[in-house]
Design a protein around this motif. Structure first.
Motif, PDB file in Angstrom:
ATOM      1  N   THR A 167       0.732  -1.435  -0.002  1.00  6.60           N
ATOM      2  CA  THR A 167      -0.092  -0.182  -0.141  1.00  6.60           C
ATOM      3  C   THR A 167       0.836   1.326   0.072  1.00  6.60           C
ATOM      4  O   THR A 167       1.833   1.517   0.874  1.00  6.60           O
ATOM      5  N   GLY A 168       0.814   2.125  -0.904  1.00  2.00           N
ATOM      6  CA  GLY A 168       1.521   3.307  -1.152  1.00  2.00           C
ATOM      7  C   GLY A 168       2.612   3.397  -2.060  1.00  2.00           C
ATOM      8  O   GLY A 168       2.989   4.373  -2.343  1.00  2.00           O
ATOM      9  N   ALA A 169       2.874   2.012  -2.668  1.00  2.25           N
ATOM     10  CA  ALA A 169       4.062   1.953  -3.643  1.00  2.25           C
ATOM     11  C   ALA A 169       3.348   2.344  -4.902  1.00  2.25           C
ATOM     12  O   ALA A 169       2.982   1.104  -5.740  1.00  2.25           O
ATOM     13  N   ALA A 170       3.116   3.681  -5.145  1.00  2.00           N
ATOM     14  CA  ALA A 170       2.656   3.971  -6.566  1.00  2.00           C
ATOM     15  C   ALA A 170       3.502   3.807  -7.726  1.00  2.00           C
ATOM     16  O   ALA A 170       2.896   4.027  -8.831  1.00  2.00           O
ATOM     17  N   ALA A 171       4.903   3.782  -7.178  1.00  2.00           N
ATOM     18  CA  ALA A 171       5.771   3.493  -8.518  1.00  2.00           C
ATOM     19  C   ALA A 171       6.641   2.871  -8.184  1.00  2.00           C
ATOM     20  O   ALA A 171       7.075   2.412  -6.906  1.00  2.00           O
ATOM     21  N   ARG A 172       7.631   2.404  -9.291  1.00  2.00           N
ATOM     22  CA  ARG A 172       8.890   1.552  -8.929  1.00  2.00           C
ATOM     23  C   ARG A 172       9.856   2.555  -8.203  1.00  2.00           C
ATOM     24  O   ARG A 172      10.014   3.679  -8.653  1.00  2.00           O
ATOM     25  N   ARG A 173      10.759   2.131  -7.185  1.00  6.82           N
ATOM     26  CA  ARG A 173      11.766   2.720  -6.489  1.00  6.82           C
ATOM     27  C   ARG A 173      12.934   1.968  -6.448  1.00  6.82           C
ATOM     28  O   ARG A 173      12.947   0.529  -6.081  1.00  6.82           O
ATOM     29  N   GLU A 174      14.055   2.403  -6.877  1.00  3.21           N
ATOM     30  CA  GLU A 174      15.391   1.995  -6.536  1.00  3.21           C
ATOM     31  C   GLU A 174      15.858   2.115  -5.466  1.00  3.21           C
ATOM     32  O   GLU A 174      15.654   2.953  -4.652  1.00  3.21           O
ATOM     33  N   GLY A 175      16.474   0.953  -4.791  1.00  2.00           N
ATOM     34  CA  GLY A 175      16.800   1.081  -3.367  1.00  2.00           C
ATOM     35  C   GLY A 175      18.295   1.401  -3.249  1.00  2.00           C
ATOM     36  O   GLY A 175      18.953   1.566  -4.410  1.00  2.00           O
ATOM     37  N   TYR A 176      18.800   1.422  -2.155  1.00  2.00           N
ATOM     38  CA  TYR A 176      20.192   1.899  -1.925  1.00  2.00           C
ATOM     39  C   TYR A 176      21.236   0.945  -2.423  1.00  2.00           C
ATOM     40  O   TYR A 176      22.037   1.525  -3.116  1.00  2.00           O
ATOM     41  N   ALA A 177      20.862  -0.376  -2.474  1.00  2.00           N
ATOM     42  CA  ALA A 177      21.866  -1.333  -3.109  1.00  2.00           C
ATOM     43  C   ALA A 177      21.803  -1.085  -4.666  1.00  2.00           C
ATOM     44  O   ALA A 177      23.105  -1.363  -5.246  1.00  2.00           O
ATOM     45  N   THR A 206      15.835 -10.675 -10.946  1.00  2.00           N
ATOM     46  CA  THR A 206      17.315 -10.860 -10.129  1.00  2.00           C
ATOM     47  C   THR A 206      18.163  -9.831 -10.582  1.00  2.00           C
ATOM     48  O   THR A 206      18.492  -9.646 -11.874  1.00  2.00           O
ATOM     49  N   LEU A 207      18.618  -8.983  -9.768  1.00  2.00           N
ATOM     50  CA  LEU A 207      19.541  -7.833 -10.261  1.00  2.00           C
ATOM     51  C   LEU A 207      20.764  -7.856  -9.860  1.00  2.00           C
ATOM     52  O   LEU A 207      21.020  -8.520  -8.429  1.00  2.00           O
ATOM     53  N   PRO A 208      21.849  -7.499 -10.497  1.00  2.00           N
ATOM     54  CA  PRO A 208      23.066  -7.785 -10.171  1.00  2.00           C
ATOM     55  C   PRO A 208      23.695  -6.692  -8.925  1.00  2.00           C
ATOM     56  O   PRO A 208      23.060  -5.632  -8.888  1.00  2.00           O
ATOM     57  N   TYR A 209      24.378  -7.170  -7.842  1.00  2.00           N
ATOM     58  CA  TYR A 209      24.884  -6.133  -6.769  1.00  2.00           C
ATOM     59  C   TYR A 209      26.526  -5.974  -7.118  1.00  2.00           C
ATOM     60  O   TYR A 209      27.051  -6.951  -7.387  1.00  2.00           O
ATOM     61  N   ARG A 210      26.635  -4.722  -7.381  1.00  2.00           N
ATOM     62  CA  ARG A 210      28.282  -4.461  -8.059  1.00  2.00           C
ATOM     63  C   ARG A 210      28.747  -3.572  -6.905  1.00  2.00           C
ATOM     64  O   ARG A 210      29.973  -3.508  -7.373  1.00  2.00           O
ATOM     65  N   ALA A 211      28.252  -3.210  -5.984  1.00  2.00           N
ATOM     66  CA  ALA A 211      28.971  -2.240  -5.096  1.00  2.00           C
ATOM     67  C   ALA A 211      29.787  -2.920  -4.168  1.00  2.00           C
ATOM     68  O   ALA A 211      29.622  -4.069  -4.001  1.00  2.00           O
ATOM     69  N   ARG A 212      30.919  -2.231  -3.498  1.00  2.00           N
ATOM     70  CA  ARG A 212      31.395  -2.645  -2.413  1.00  2.00           C
ATOM     71  C   ARG A 212      30.671  -2.369  -1.026  1.00  2.00           C
ATOM     72  O   ARG A 212      30.088  -1.365  -0.700  1.00  2.00           O
ATOM     73  N   THR A 213      30.666  -3.165  -0.236  1.00  2.00           N
ATOM     74  CA  THR A 213      30.103  -2.871   1.137  1.00  2.00           C
ATOM     75  C   THR A 213      31.058  -2.632   2.267  1.00  2.00           C
ATOM     76  O   THR A 213      31.878  -3.284   2.297  1.00  2.00           O
ATOM     77  N   VAL A 214      30.632  -1.327   3.022  1.00  2.00           N
ATOM     78  CA  VAL A 214      31.438  -1.038   3.961  1.00  2.00           C
ATOM     79  C   VAL A 214      30.356  -0.925   5.074  1.00  2.00           C
ATOM     80  O   VAL A 214      29.303  -0.316   5.050  1.00  2.00           O
ATOM     81  N   ALA A 215      30.539  -1.588   6.181  1.00  2.00           N
ATOM     82  CA  ALA A 215      29.649  -1.610   7.235  1.00  2.00           C
ATOM     83  C   ALA A 215      30.292  -0.900   8.559  1.00  2.00           C
ATOM     84  O   ALA A 215      31.579  -0.937   8.668  1.00  2.00           O
ATOM     85  N   ALA A 216      29.186  -0.419   9.547  1.00  2.00           N
ATOM     86  CA  ALA A 216      30.037   0.242  10.803  1.00  2.00           C
ATOM     87  C   ALA A 216      29.045   0.171  11.826  1.00  2.00           C
ATOM     88  O   ALA A 216      27.782  -0.079  11.749  1.00  2.00           O
ATOM     89  N   THR A 217      29.686   0.073  13.045  1.00  2.00           N
ATOM     90  CA  THR A 217      28.889  -0.101  14.269  1.00  2.00           C
ATOM     91  C   THR A 217      29.535   0.481  15.519  1.00  2.00           C
ATOM     92  O   THR A 217      30.694   0.135  15.516  1.00  2.00           O
ATOM     93  N   ASN A 218      28.971   1.118  16.294  1.00  2.00           N
ATOM     94  CA  ASN A 218      29.548   1.044  17.707  1.00  2.00           C
ATOM     95  C   ASN A 218      29.251  -0.150  18.719  1.00  2.00           C
ATOM     96  O   ASN A 218      29.655  -0.077  19.924  1.00  2.00           O
TER      97      ASN A 218
END
Length: 450
Positions: A210-220, A261-273
């Motif tokens: 509900t509310g997804a009126a259009a396709r949206r690209e995510g951060y990945a 299925t979409l390819p993921y081409r980015a490098r992943t950097v994660a952080a946490t305290n």
């Protein structure tokens, strides 16, 4: 002899082995200074710091251990490689705990020696004048690690207290990498509601909910071939942890509500305290996801263990804030600098930036003073400014010293290292500030050691 690959101080009393090692190292392009004993090595160190110290443990006029410990403070940032016979392994391990980088057991294998020398020299500190993150030895070590890791595509995990600059480090890694011209996408996993997080990270198709009126690209997807920075990754809910694991392992994903299925081409950097190992133990974080994220681990030290960075960063923040100000701010007065150096900065660089921004906005004149940075200690109008300022500085120094001692269990050597002062200086500060180690129940005052 060519020395463009680095200069090595070789400390070896055996003329045959020393000559052979010096020859092999020079053939590989290293400059070599050969000292035959501890005294000769100490004199060489006094003249010039090498790029690497390669020393035998047993010397005719002392030991490699004594040589290292006597010059440890000056050798900070210089790789140290010790050589020992099998019987000296316990001593070598003791040296590793004291800060040496590696040791080799005799008889030596030349290929092993050359490989370790090359690896250690590759880890040399960034020169202070070239440092981006700060001039202190701890942060220059971090920057050297980031520079080495920049050419890799492996996931990288940044650990550190809140406000230490984990995102700044991630952006530097991206800027130094071959992906620098591609997007850097930062996601605060703790700031997005859990029910929206999957859609934000992976995107969604029209009508997926509900509310997804259009396709949206995510951060990945938007990260393309750049860098996806997942801040506060410990806050990911379990279902999304599983999806992130698949993203990292299969290098592919699907939008919410989609079948492609979409390819993921980015490098992943994660952080946490957060302590991710503890969260794995408690069942709040997937062990397999931690293994995938923790390929390269970089720990950002807190401000209290790198006081040399405080004024450097404060001036950087001042330049940025002054550029937005409508009046001229020239800098910090001497008392403000002393107060900043003495403060423990529990909020780390974020606290420092906050205080500088506020001081620039509210300071009465062109010079920022102690009261501008620490308004809680604004001088009492019924007293004298000098007396109040002295009181503020002593209190700030007391807090910094007490925090360092408590954090190290009153290990004076470790506390002195955290504060960036010598042991004798710290002993004098403890005496002058009237600090005393708390007496634990069941112990007598005489049983504790400073």
């Amino acid at each position: 002899m060519p020395s463009d690959r680095g200069r090595i101080l070789l400390v070896e009393d055996d003329p045959v082995m020393g000559g052979s090692l010096a020859q092999r190292l020079r053939l590989k392009g290293y400059g070599v200074d050969w000292a035959h004993g501890a005294a000769e090595a100490a004199a060489a160190l006094a003249r010039r710091l090498p790029d690497l110290l390669l020393s035998d443990l047993r010397l005719p006029d002392g030991s490699g251990e004594e040589l290292f410990l006597a010059h440890r403070e000056r050798l900070a940032g210089t790789p140290v490689l010790m050589m020992t016979a099998y019987a000296g392994i316990d001593q070598a391990i003791r040296l590793l705990k004291a800060g040496a980088d590696d040791f080799l057991v005799k008889p030596l294998e030349t290929a092993d020696l050359l490989g370790r020398v090359e690896a250690l020299l590759a880890r040399r500190l960034v020169a202070p004048e070239d440092a981006v993150l700060g001039p202190s030895v701890p942060i220059r070590r971090v920057e050297a690690m980031l520079r080495r890791a920049a050419t890799s595509d492996s996931p990288l995990l940044l650990l550190g207290e809140t406000g230490t600059g984990k995102e700044v480090a991630a952006r530097l890694l991206h800027a130094l990498s071959p992906r620098a011209r591609l997007p850097f996408i930062a996601v605060n996993c703790a700031a997005i509601p859990a029910d929206l997080l999957e859609s934000e990270v992976f995107g969604h198709e029209r009508g997926a909910f509900t509310g997804a009126a259009a396709r949206r690209e995510g951060y990945a997807e938007r990260a393309a071939g750049g860098t996806l920075f997942l801040d506060e990754v410990a806050e990911l809910p379990p279902p999304l942890q599983a999806k992130l694991l698949r993203l990292l392992e299969a290098r592919e994903f699907s939008r919410v509500g989609g079948t492609a299925t979409l390819p993921y081409r980015a490098r992943t950097v994660a952080a946490t305290n957060a302590d991710l190992d503890a969260r794995v133990h408690d069942g709040r974080f997937r062990a397999d996801l931690l293994y995938r994220l923790d390929v390269i681990r970089v720990e950002i030290p807190p401000m209290r263990v790198r006081p040399e960075d405080v004024v450097h960063l404060a001036r950087h923040f001042l330049d940025n804030a002054a550029g937005r100000a409508t009046r001229t701010v020239r800098g910090f007065d001497a008392q403000a600098v002393s107060a900043m150096e003495a403060h423990a900065w529990p909020g780390n660089a974020r606290e420092l930036r906050n205080r500088v921004d506020r001081a620039v906005a509210l300071a009465d004149g062109p010079w920022i003073g102690v009261a501008d940075l620490f308004p809680d200690h604004r001088p009492d109008p019924t007293g004298t400014a000098d007396a109040t300022l002295a009181e503020v500085l002593v209190a700030a120094e007391r807090r910094a010293v007490a925090n360092a001692l408590e954090a190290t269990g009153w290990d004076v050597g470790a506390a002195a290292s955290r504060l960036g002062v010598g042991r004798s200086t710290l002993f004098e500060k403890v005496r002058r500030l009237g600090l005393a180690r708390p007496i634990e129940p069941g112990t007598s005052p005489a049983s504790g050691t400073a």
